[in-house]
Scaffold this motif. Structure first.
Motif, PDB file in Angstrom:
ATOM      1  N   LEU A  29       6.413  -2.635  -7.187  1.00  0.00           N
ATOM      2  CA  LEU A  29       6.425  -3.659  -8.229  1.00  0.00           C
ATOM      3  C   LEU A  29       5.250  -3.505  -9.177  1.00  0.00           C
ATOM      4  O   LEU A  29       5.340  -3.852 -10.350  1.00  0.00           O
ATOM      5  CB  LEU A  29       6.420  -5.050  -7.595  1.00  0.00           C
ATOM      6  CG  LEU A  29       7.620  -5.398  -6.711  1.00  0.00           C
ATOM      7  CD1 LEU A  29       7.504  -6.818  -6.193  1.00  0.00           C
ATOM      8  CD2 LEU A  29       8.923  -5.210  -7.478  1.00  0.00           C
ATOM      9  N   ASP A  30       4.122  -3.001  -8.667  1.00  0.00           N
ATOM     10  CA  ASP A  30       2.935  -2.823  -9.499  1.00  0.00           C
ATOM     11  C   ASP A  30       2.244  -1.523  -9.138  1.00  0.00           C
ATOM     12  O   ASP A  30       2.061  -1.218  -7.958  1.00  0.00           O
ATOM     13  CB  ASP A  30       1.936  -3.978  -9.283  1.00  0.00           C
ATOM     14  CG  ASP A  30       2.509  -5.322  -9.679  1.00  0.00           C
ATOM     15  OD1 ASP A  30       2.766  -5.527 -10.868  1.00  0.00           O
ATOM     16  OD2 ASP A  30       2.706  -6.150  -8.768  1.00  0.00           O
ATOM     17  N   ARG A  31       1.832  -0.757 -10.155  1.00  0.00           N
ATOM     18  CA  ARG A  31       0.935   0.354  -9.913  1.00  0.00           C
ATOM     19  C   ARG A  31      -0.445  -0.196  -9.570  1.00  0.00           C
ATOM     20  O   ARG A  31      -0.773  -1.330  -9.905  1.00  0.00           O
ATOM     21  CB  ARG A  31       0.798   1.223 -11.166  1.00  0.00           C
ATOM     22  CG  ARG A  31       2.022   2.023 -11.544  1.00  0.00           C
ATOM     23  CD  ARG A  31       1.736   2.770 -12.833  1.00  0.00           C
ATOM     24  NE  ARG A  31       2.874   3.541 -13.283  1.00  0.00           N
ATOM     25  CZ  ARG A  31       3.051   4.823 -13.036  1.00  0.00           C
ATOM     26  NH1 ARG A  31       2.164   5.461 -12.304  1.00  0.00           N
ATOM     27  NH2 ARG A  31       4.100   5.462 -13.490  1.00  0.00           N
ATOM     28  N   ARG A  32      -1.245   0.626  -8.946  1.00  0.00           N
ATOM     29  CA  ARG A  32      -2.625   0.211  -8.690  1.00  0.00           C
ATOM     30  C   ARG A  32      -3.359   0.082 -10.022  1.00  0.00           C
ATOM     31  O   ARG A  32      -3.267   0.938 -10.890  1.00  0.00           O
ATOM     32  CB  ARG A  32      -3.324   1.241  -7.797  1.00  0.00           C
ATOM     33  CG  ARG A  32      -4.734   0.833  -7.412  1.00  0.00           C
ATOM     34  CD  ARG A  32      -5.368   1.867  -6.511  1.00  0.00           C
ATOM     35  NE  ARG A  32      -4.774   1.862  -5.181  1.00  0.00           N
ATOM     36  CZ  ARG A  32      -5.140   2.712  -4.219  1.00  0.00           C
ATOM     37  NH1 ARG A  32      -6.037   3.636  -4.460  1.00  0.00           N
ATOM     38  NH2 ARG A  32      -4.573   2.642  -3.022  1.00  0.00           N
ATOM     39  N   ALA A  60       7.371  -2.590   2.351  1.00  0.00           N
ATOM     40  CA  ALA A  60       6.004  -2.441   2.836  1.00  0.00           C
ATOM     41  C   ALA A  60       5.026  -3.095   1.876  1.00  0.00           C
ATOM     42  O   ALA A  60       5.339  -3.350   0.701  1.00  0.00           O
ATOM     43  CB  ALA A  60       5.650  -0.971   3.014  1.00  0.00           C
ATOM     44  N   VAL A  61       3.827  -3.361   2.386  1.00  0.00           N
ATOM     45  CA  VAL A  61       2.719  -3.865   1.584  1.00  0.00           C
ATOM     46  C   VAL A  61       1.633  -2.808   1.577  1.00  0.00           C
ATOM     47  O   VAL A  61       1.229  -2.316   2.640  1.00  0.00           O
ATOM     48  CB  VAL A  61       2.160  -5.192   2.141  1.00  0.00           C
ATOM     49  CG1 VAL A  61       1.023  -5.698   1.267  1.00  0.00           C
ATOM     50  CG2 VAL A  61       3.270  -6.229   2.252  1.00  0.00           C
ATOM     51  N   ARG A  62       1.134  -2.436   0.403  1.00  0.00           N
ATOM     52  CA  ARG A  62       0.097  -1.422   0.251  1.00  0.00           C
ATOM     53  C   ARG A  62      -1.210  -2.054  -0.198  1.00  0.00           C
ATOM     54  O   ARG A  62      -1.240  -3.169  -0.701  1.00  0.00           O
ATOM     55  CB  ARG A  62       0.532  -0.381  -0.788  1.00  0.00           C
ATOM     56  CG  ARG A  62       1.866   0.283  -0.492  1.00  0.00           C
ATOM     57  CD  ARG A  62       1.808   1.169   0.721  1.00  0.00           C
ATOM     58  NE  ARG A  62       0.722   2.118   0.643  1.00  0.00           N
ATOM     59  CZ  ARG A  62       0.806   3.299   0.004  1.00  0.00           C
ATOM     60  NH1 ARG A  62       1.933   3.642  -0.570  1.00  0.00           N
ATOM     61  NH2 ARG A  62      -0.222   4.109  -0.026  1.00  0.00           N
ATOM     62  N   ASP A  63      -2.314  -1.333  -0.011  1.00  0.00           N
ATOM     63  CA  ASP A  63      -3.650  -1.770  -0.441  1.00  0.00           C
ATOM     64  C   ASP A  63      -4.041  -3.110   0.170  1.00  0.00           C
ATOM     65  O   ASP A  63      -4.583  -3.995  -0.501  1.00  0.00           O
ATOM     66  CB  ASP A  63      -3.724  -1.848  -1.973  1.00  0.00           C
ATOM     67  CG  ASP A  63      -3.634  -0.483  -2.624  1.00  0.00           C
ATOM     68  OD1 ASP A  63      -3.730   0.513  -1.898  1.00  0.00           O
ATOM     69  OD2 ASP A  63      -3.462  -0.416  -3.855  1.00  0.00           O
ATOM     70  N   ILE A  64      -3.805  -3.249   1.450  1.00  0.00           N
ATOM     71  CA  ILE A  64      -4.110  -4.507   2.138  1.00  0.00           C
ATOM     72  C   ILE A  64      -5.613  -4.707   2.297  1.00  0.00           C
ATOM     73  O   ILE A  64      -6.121  -5.832   2.221  1.00  0.00           O
ATOM     74  CB  ILE A  64      -3.424  -4.535   3.518  1.00  0.00           C
ATOM     75  CG1 ILE A  64      -1.903  -4.490   3.348  1.00  0.00           C
ATOM     76  CG2 ILE A  64      -3.832  -5.761   4.320  1.00  0.00           C
ATOM     77  CD1 ILE A  64      -1.148  -4.358   4.658  1.00  0.00           C
ATOM     78  N   ALA A  65      -6.349  -3.616   2.507  1.00  0.00           N
ATOM     79  CA  ALA A  65      -7.780  -3.713   2.816  1.00  0.00           C
ATOM     80  C   ALA A  65      -8.674  -3.794   1.593  1.00  0.00           C
ATOM     81  O   ALA A  65      -9.887  -3.873   1.737  1.00  0.00           O
ATOM     82  CB  ALA A  65      -8.213  -2.540   3.689  1.00  0.00           C
ATOM     83  N   GLY A  66      -8.106  -3.746   0.378  1.00  0.00           N
ATOM     84  CA  GLY A  66      -8.923  -4.005  -0.790  1.00  0.00           C
ATOM     85  C   GLY A  66      -8.989  -2.936  -1.849  1.00  0.00           C
ATOM     86  O   GLY A  66      -9.653  -3.133  -2.871  1.00  0.00           O
ATOM     87  N   ASP A 114      -6.429   3.362   1.841  1.00  0.00           N
ATOM     88  CA  ASP A 114      -6.320   1.955   2.181  1.00  0.00           C
ATOM     89  C   ASP A 114      -5.256   1.749   3.247  1.00  0.00           C
ATOM     90  O   ASP A 114      -4.590   2.685   3.673  1.00  0.00           O
ATOM     91  CB  ASP A 114      -5.997   1.109   0.938  1.00  0.00           C
ATOM     92  CG  ASP A 114      -6.583  -0.287   1.016  1.00  0.00           C
ATOM     93  OD1 ASP A 114      -6.048  -1.103   1.784  1.00  0.00           O
ATOM     94  OD2 ASP A 114      -7.579  -0.563   0.332  1.00  0.00           O
ATOM     95  N   LEU A 115      -5.082   0.479   3.638  1.00  0.00           N
ATOM     96  CA  LEU A 115      -4.183   0.105   4.716  1.00  0.00           C
ATOM     97  C   LEU A 115      -2.803  -0.251   4.174  1.00  0.00           C
ATOM     98  O   LEU A 115      -2.670  -0.878   3.116  1.00  0.00           O
ATOM     99  CB  LEU A 115      -4.765  -1.095   5.468  1.00  0.00           C
ATOM    100  CG  LEU A 115      -4.188  -1.423   6.846  1.00  0.00           C
ATOM    101  CD1 LEU A 115      -4.478  -0.292   7.825  1.00  0.00           C
ATOM    102  CD2 LEU A 115      -4.797  -2.730   7.357  1.00  0.00           C
TER     103      LEU A 115
END
Length: 301
Positions: A109-112, A278-284, A258-259
């Motif tokens: 849904l979103d790029r970093r 899935a969920v990406r970039d959980i740890a920040g 990242d997690l």
């Protein structure tokens, strides 16, 4: 369809040129006798996951992931035709062998560090036999459909052990060794290993399988700070997946940056399709956590 004259071959600065030569030669000169499938065909599929483009911040799509059925080299009447995935974004020690192919789609849904969404697709096939000598997985990925970025990746893999209790495989791969339509795309060379723990004799039982993957690589597997600073370093990645039911699995991964966490679902027992939210970039890493969704289908011939 892209021509060979449009391909850009990318070599990481810390990788010897001979490494690429070995991989390419293995693809074009594999002896026909070694290609014959000695064991039952693997039913393998892979998920699309976010892949770095310039500036190499893990904000695009790629890399194909295997399902739990790929880890089983023997078939019994109790085995489901389809299986959930055991990876979101990291390469495992297992791969496709001759007689297996896949097609997958995915997006975020979103790029970093951006509000833009991204969509891509991939397909590939296997050569050789990982259970006897080695298998070679060939992947073509359209990482970003809107911007026309596509890549070619290879993975050489071998099943080291397959017993009634444990399975073990190793792999060496080169992601994005050739690219088309983009500039500044950096390739990623890696090594990975996966151990499959067969917790129960039958996969029809809950919590029947657990897969542990560990690897090291350059490119997209480096830390976010090393990518931003342009350091030619190596990063460590890993993941743990648990097959909770015959059709569902839970996945937790460290991508090197990242997690990530997700659930994979194989809704049809007799059709090898799976879906992995899935969920990406959980740890920040980046500016916030991001949602991704992928789906794949595979077949044997």
């Amino acid at each position: 369809m892209m021509g060979l004259q449009q391909l850009n071959f990318v070599r990481p600065p810390w990788v010897p040129r001979a490494f690429g030569l070995v991989l390419v030669c293995s693809m074009v000169s594999y002896p026909p006798a070694a290609i014959a499938q000695a064991s039952p065909p693997e039913r393998a599929a892979s998920t699309l996951a976010q892949r770095p483009t310039s500036p190499q911040l893990d904000d695009s799509l790629s890399e194909l992931r295997s399902t739990f059925s790929e880890l089983e080299s023997t078939s019994t009447s109790s085995f489901a035709t389809s299986s959930p995935a055991f990876s979101i974004a990291i390469p495992s020690g297992y791969g496709l062998s001759f007689g297996s192919a896949y097609f997958g789609v995915g997006g975020t849904l979103d790029r970093r560090l951006s509000d833009e969404s991204v969509f891509g697709f991939g397909f590939g096939f296997g050569l050789g036999n990982a259970a006897t000598i080695a298998g070679l997985e060939t992947n073509f990925s359209a990482l970003d459909v809107d911007n026309g970025i596509s890549t070619l990746s290879l993975k050489l893999h071998r099943i080291v052990l397959n017993s009634s209790q444990v399975g073990w495989a190793i792999a060496a791969g080169w992601e994005d060794l050739a690219s088309s339509g983009g500039t500044g795309l950096e390739s990623s060379v890696y090594g990975s290993t996966t151990v499959l723990f067969k917790l129960r004799p039958s996969i029809d039982r809950p919590f029947s399988r657990m897969a542990l993957t560990v690897g090291v690589g350059g490119g997209r597997f480096r830390t976010e700070s090393d990518i931003q600073n342009g350091s030619d370093s190596l990063g460590v990645f890993g993941g743990l997946a648990l097959r909770m039911t015959p059709s569902t699995s839970a996945i937790l991964e460290w991508t090197g940056q990242d997690l990530a966490a997700g659930v994979s679902i194989a809704p049809f027992r007799n059709f090898n399709l799976f879906v992995t939210p899935a969920v990406r970039d959980i740890a920040g890493a980046g500016d916030s956590a991001r949602l991704s969704l992928s789906a794949g289908v595979s077949w044997s011939f």
